[in-house]
Design an enzyme around this catalytic site. Structure first.
Site, PDB file in Angstrom:
ATOM      1  N   GLY A  39      -6.416  -5.053   7.495  1.00 14.13           N
ATOM      2  CA  GLY A  39      -6.787  -6.381   7.957  1.00 14.13           C
ATOM      3  C   GLY A  39      -7.801  -7.005   7.021  1.00 14.13           C
ATOM      4  O   GLY A  39      -7.778  -6.759   5.806  1.00 14.13           O
ATOM      5  N   CYS A  40      -8.708  -7.781   7.563  1.00 16.91           N
ATOM      6  CA  CYS A  40      -9.701  -8.500   6.776  1.00 16.91           C
ATOM      7  C   CYS A  40     -10.460  -7.579   5.833  1.00 16.91           C
ATOM      8  O   CYS A  40     -11.098  -6.623   6.266  1.00 16.91           O
ATOM      9  CB  CYS A  40     -10.678  -9.197   7.716  1.00 16.91           C
ATOM     10  SG  CYS A  40     -12.111  -9.897   6.899  1.00 16.91           S
ATOM     11  N   PHE A  41     -10.402  -7.860   4.535  1.00 20.08           N
ATOM     12  CA  PHE A  41     -11.078  -6.962   3.596  1.00 20.08           C
ATOM     13  C   PHE A  41     -12.592  -7.088   3.644  1.00 20.08           C
ATOM     14  O   PHE A  41     -13.305  -6.196   3.206  1.00 20.08           O
ATOM     15  CB  PHE A  41     -10.546  -7.066   2.173  1.00 20.08           C
ATOM     16  CG  PHE A  41     -10.379  -8.446   1.575  1.00 20.08           C
ATOM     17  CD1 PHE A  41     -11.136  -9.532   1.991  1.00 20.08           C
ATOM     18  CD2 PHE A  41      -9.450  -8.645   0.566  1.00 20.08           C
ATOM     19  CE1 PHE A  41     -10.982 -10.780   1.406  1.00 20.08           C
ATOM     20  CE2 PHE A  41      -9.289  -9.892  -0.027  1.00 20.08           C
ATOM     21  CZ  PHE A  41     -10.053 -10.961   0.403  1.00 20.08           C
ATOM     22  N   TYR A 184     -17.708 -14.056  12.767  1.00 21.90           N
ATOM     23  CA  TYR A 184     -16.275 -13.847  12.544  1.00 21.90           C
ATOM     24  C   TYR A 184     -15.820 -12.540  13.176  1.00 21.90           C
ATOM     25  O   TYR A 184     -14.824 -12.498  13.910  1.00 21.90           O
ATOM     26  CB  TYR A 184     -15.961 -13.836  11.043  1.00 21.90           C
ATOM     27  CG  TYR A 184     -14.660 -13.141  10.737  1.00 21.90           C
ATOM     28  CD1 TYR A 184     -13.440 -13.787  10.989  1.00 21.90           C
ATOM     29  CD2 TYR A 184     -14.635 -11.834  10.261  1.00 21.90           C
ATOM     30  CE1 TYR A 184     -12.238 -13.137  10.757  1.00 21.90           C
ATOM     31  CE2 TYR A 184     -13.436 -11.185  10.023  1.00 21.90           C
ATOM     32  CZ  TYR A 184     -12.243 -11.837  10.277  1.00 21.90           C
ATOM     33  OH  TYR A 184     -11.061 -11.183  10.063  1.00 21.90           O
TER      34      TYR A 184
END
Length: 200
Positions: A39-41, A184
């Site tokens: 997912g989000c790095f 986030y």
């Protein structure tokens, strides 16, 4: 000969070189690398960076067919790349098996449609391996599947390809933009979902 040695010692003294304490430079640390997608790095970079023995974590892209891809190329889902991280570690302080053990707890391997609030193929969980790493990764995946509290294992083990570093503004995002990153991560529900998948 003795006079030459004395003269050299005097010259070194004038230059500020302490010949009695001079020592050879330390040998460079032998390092190895591992590549993971989860997912989000930003989140993967942050979480993998906290593991003892890890020296560096780089955000980037791998697994696709576009050379030197941009973030826009990857998020368009036309490049075939995954958001990923390259982990450089000291094998004298940790090993590949332990990095895998930690990796599984940082992702939802039951979700092959993305990760958490980030959806699409570029956000799928995967481990990118060399031939030597493959049996270790496959064994680790099988063991992790037994520990799942919900769902079934869907994360893939894929051949390692070229790793393309992400743009500068993505690197060390959690450190450079701590508040934005915190908002986030919380809003994306990552940690809440991980508790459901793995328990406490």
């Amino acid at each position: 000969m003795r006079r030459l040695l004395v003269a050299l010692a005097a010259a070194f003294a004038l230059l500020g070189v302490d010949t009695a304490l001079a020592a050879p430079p330390p040998a460079p640390v032998k390092t190895e690398t591992a590549v993971f997608a989860g997912g989000c790095f930003w989140c993967m970079e942050h979480d993998m960076g906290g593991i003892p023995g890890v020296l560096k974590v780089e955000s980037g892209y791998t697994g696709g067919h576009v050379k030197n891809p941009s973030y826009r190329d990857v998020t368009s889902e036309q490049s075939g790349h995954y958001e990923s991280v390259r982990v450089t570690y000291d094998p004298a302080k940790t090993d590949y098996g332990f990095l895998l053990y930690r990796y599984w707890k940082l992702v939802d391997p039951t979700d092959d449609g993305g990760q958490f609030c980030d959806r699409g193929p570029s956000y799928r969980p995967a481990v990118f391996v060399t031939p030597a790493q493959r049996p270790i990764a496959e064994k680790s995946r099988d063991e992790a599947a037994k520990r799942l509290k919900t769902g079934t294992m869907k994360a893939q083990i894929l051949p390692l390809q070229t790793f393309w570093p992400a743009e500068e503004y993505h690197r060390d995002y959690a450190k450079r933009h701590a508040l934005d990153y915190s908002l986030y991560r919380s809003g994306c529900g990552r940690d809440a979902r991980l508790k459901q998948v793995w328990g406490n």
